[in-house]
Every structure is written in structure tokens, then in C-alpha cells.
Design a protein around this motif. Structure first.
Motif, PDB file in Angstrom:
ATOM      1  N   UNK A  68       0.856  -1.191   0.000  1.00 43.49           N
ATOM      2  CA  UNK A  68       0.000   0.000   0.000  1.00 43.49           C
ATOM      3  C   UNK A  68       0.888   1.237   0.000  1.00 43.49           C
ATOM      4  N   UNK A  69       0.898   1.924  -1.124  1.00 40.88           N
ATOM      5  CA  UNK A  69       1.737   3.114  -1.251  1.00 40.88           C
ATOM      6  C   UNK A  69       0.928   4.400  -1.383  1.00 40.88           C
ATOM      7  N   UNK A  70      -0.386   4.282  -1.490  1.00 37.56           N
ATOM      8  CA  UNK A  70      -1.262   5.449  -1.585  1.00 37.56           C
ATOM      9  C   UNK A  70      -2.639   5.088  -1.083  1.00 37.56           C
ATOM     10  N   UNK A  71      -3.529   6.056  -1.058  1.00 33.28           N
ATOM     11  CA  UNK A  71      -4.902   5.808  -0.591  1.00 33.28           C
ATOM     12  C   UNK A  71      -5.629   4.902  -1.583  1.00 33.28           C
ATOM     13  N   UNK A  72      -6.498   4.099  -1.054  1.00 34.54           N
ATOM     14  CA  UNK A  72      -7.307   3.201  -1.888  1.00 34.54           C
ATOM     15  C   UNK A  72      -8.752   3.649  -1.750  1.00 34.54           C
TER      16      UNK A  72
END
Length: 76
Positions: A68-72
Motif C-alpha cells: 500500500x503506497x497510496x490511498x485506496x
């Protein structure tokens, strides 16, 4: 990222009767199960290639925190 289906679609995106009408198949039901299996197979193929679902389904998604590298954002 791993995912699996929890609740599959409860109906077909196209009815067997509509397909039989389109194909001009007589009203007897000798081939209904075959036509239904074709609809199911093609629906799954389309969903995989288009990366979308034709009918409502429930999926479970497993994410590793390192993935997870950004908002989902999930939308309905």
C-alpha cells in the motif's frame, strides 16, 4: 495483493430465454443447460479481460502493508 470471491453473482447478466430468442433456438429446453454454461463462461472471461463485474459480487482483498503506497478508494 491477493483476493478471492466470497459471494458470487446470484444471476446471469443475460437470461437463457433472451439468448435463445437471439439465436432463434426453439422453445424446447434440451439445450438450456448448455446455453447457461456458455453464458457463465463468457461472462467470467469478459469480467477478467475488462476488469469489471457484470453482476453484484462480494470479494475479499488481502493487502500486505508494504504493497500500500497510496490511498485506496472503492466506489459502488
Amino acid at each position: 495483493m491477493k483476493y478471492r470471491i466470497v459471494t458470487p453473482a446470484s444471476s446471469l447478466p443475460v437470461s437463457v430465454a433472451d439468448v435463445k430468442t437471439h439465436l432463434r433456438v426453439e422453445s424446447y429446453s434440451d439445450h438450456d443447460s448448455l446455453i447457461e454454461s456458455y453464458i457463465e463462461a463468457e461472462s467470467k472471461t469478459f469480467e477478467q479481460r475488462a476488469n469489471l463485474m457484470l453482476e453484484e459480487q462480494t470479494w475479499l482483498l488481502y493487502l500486505d502493508p508494504s504493497e500500500v503506497t497510496e490511498y485506496i478508494c472503492f466506489t459502488k
